[in-house]
Write an enzyme that holds these catalytic residues in place. Structure first.
Site, mmCIF file in Angstrom:
data_model
loop_
_atom_site.group_PDB
_atom_site.id
_atom_site.type_symbol
_atom_site.label_atom_id
_atom_site.label_comp_id
_atom_site.label_asym_id
_atom_site.label_seq_id
_atom_site.Cartn_x
_atom_site.Cartn_y
_atom_site.Cartn_z
ATOM 1 N N VAL A 1 0.872 -1.183 0.000
ATOM 2 C CA VAL A 1 0.000 0.000 0.000
ATOM 3 C C VAL A 1 0.903 1.226 0.000
ATOM 4 C CG1 VAL A 1 -1.861 1.221 1.193
ATOM 5 C CG2 VAL A 1 -1.556 -1.235 1.586
ATOM 6 N N HIS A 2 0.784 2.084 -0.997
ATOM 7 C CA HIS A 2 1.633 3.283 -0.967
ATOM 8 C C HIS A 2 1.024 4.503 -1.633
ATOM 9 C CE1 HIS A 2 2.219 2.271 -5.128
ATOM 10 N NE2 HIS A 2 2.962 3.330 -5.326
ATOM 11 N N ARG A 3 -0.107 4.348 -2.297
ATOM 12 C CA ARG A 3 -0.612 5.511 -3.045
ATOM 13 C C ARG A 3 -1.195 6.561 -2.088
ATOM 14 N NH1 ARG A 3 -0.774 6.007 -7.984
ATOM 15 N NH2 ARG A 3 -2.500 7.457 -7.799
#
Ligand code: UDP
Length: 377
Positions: A210-212
């Site tokens: 998860v990084h957005r």
């Protein structure tokens, strides 16, 4: 060994700045050999997303720009543009290559245009049609400036033609991620040893990333995603290599307790990530590149995003969900398909190409370098 081509040393400037660009340009850089001049804007500046990652991929020492990582988008683009302009004045390249939709790629495209250097856009024509994504604006702008547009799929080419791009500028090359996966996936015995070290069994865990910003910078979305992953972890181990931005946001939002049930690791090197992805019963991710990689590895994916610019992956391999209970539901549905579901995916070809995109792009660069440059009308 690099293939033989007539391109002079350091004649092709490859402008990049982030982890996915390193992955997707690694094979092109290898094939170009001494002809490649890699310029790293420093958009991703963490050791785990950049320095160590670069060494891991075997990319030669780049020219680094300064004052870009962690700055606002406009500053990243303008600071990179000014430095690239000075660089291209001092050492004019025969062509500039950019990949994808980052601020680094847009700066590279603008700098090439300003110095009348031909521009090659790798992974042209992706469209999410989601104007809330800064990347969507970057993509459209780069495609307007490019002289050679390397579309990964026929759908990407159709997006470009629908916007009025001249057909002769567009080549369907395939996506370079296919050869990145083929060349960097560790051999079976190395993968088994790696899984064993981590106490994981093949097909017996979920791998999540998860990084957005839309997921990390909105505490409600971040909480919803981590809550679903934590619930899933009651049934199956969930491995989460934590991106530095996500780690910072989890701490700032007071959500660290939700990481408790998960197997949290540092961001993984590319080979290690592929080894885990290859044997995951399911991946859960908001990454763009992972949507393509699962199609090469033949693994199912739940994409946690509101939109995607990669509909090709959605047909068989991936399901798009918003943060929230839909994530858990989709994950359980896919896991319930078990070995039969995975066998079906493993038998399907990737819609993203045949693993020869980088070779085709070297061919296009060689042709381009031999042709007098006329700015596209
Ligand atoms: N990746 C990696 N290690 C990790 C997580 C991801 O090597 O711990 C790789 C992944 O395989 C993909 C790339 O990083 O090739 C994706 O980068 P990211 O998710 O940052 O960007 P996006 O693809 O969304 O632009």
């Amino acid at each position: 060994m690099p293939t033989s081509h007539p391109l002079p040393p350091r004649s092709i400037a490859i402008v990049l700045g982030t982890r996915p660009e390193l992955v997707k340009l690694t094979e092109l850089i290898r094939l170009l050999g001494p002809a490649a001049h890699v310029v790293h804007t420093g958009q991703h500046y963490d050791e785990e997303l950049s320095g160590r990652f670069l060494t891991d991929l075997g990319i030669p020492e780049p020219t680094y720009l300064t004052g870009i990582g962690g700055r606002p988008r406009a500053v990243q683009i303008s600071a990179a543009l000014a430095q690239l302009d000075a660089l291209f004045l001092a050492e004019p390249p025969l062509a500039v290559v950019v990949q994808g939709d980052t601020n680094a790629a847009l700066a590279g495209a603008l700098a090439a245009n300003a110095r009348s250097v031909p521009l090659v856009h790798v992974e042209a024509g992706l469209r999410s049609h989601d104007r809330n994504m800064p990347e969507e604006h970057n993509r459209v702008l780069i495609d307007r400036l490019a002289d050679v547009l390397c579309a990964a799929t026929p759908e990407n080419r159709d997006n470009l033609l629908a916007e009025g791009v001249a057909p002769e500028l567009v080549e369907v090359t395939g996506n370079t991620v296919v050869e990145a996966v083929h060349s960097r996936l560790p051999a079976a015995d190395e993968r088994s040893a790696h899984l064993e070290e981590l106490g994981l069994t093949p097909d017996g865990y979920v791998l999540a990333t998860v990084h957005r910003p839309e997921n990390t910078d909105d505490p409600a979305a971040l909480r919803a995603i981590l809550t679903e992953l934590a619930a899933l972890a009651a049934d199956v181990p969930v491995v989460l290599p934590l991106h530095p931005r996500t780690r910072a946001r989890v701490e700032a939002a007071g959500l660290a307790a939700l990481l408790g049930p998960l197997r949290v690791t540092r961001p993984l090197g590319y080979r290690d990530f592929l080894a885990l992805a290859r044997h995951a019963a399911l991946l859960v991710s908001d990454s763009g590149g992972v949507q393509e990689e699962v199609t090469v590895l033949g693994r199912p994916l739940v994409v946690v995003r509101n939109s995607t610019e990669r509909p090709e992956a959605m047909a068989d391999f991936a399901t798009l969900v918003a943060p929230g209970p839909a994530l858990g539901r989709a994950a359980r549905q896919v896991l319930a398909l078990g070995a039969a579901g995975r066998a079906r995916l493993a038998a399907l070809p990737s819609p993203f190409g045949d693993g020869r995109a980088s070779r085709r792009i070297v061919g296009l660069l060689t042709e381009l370098a031999a042709t007098p440059y006329a700015t596209a009308a």
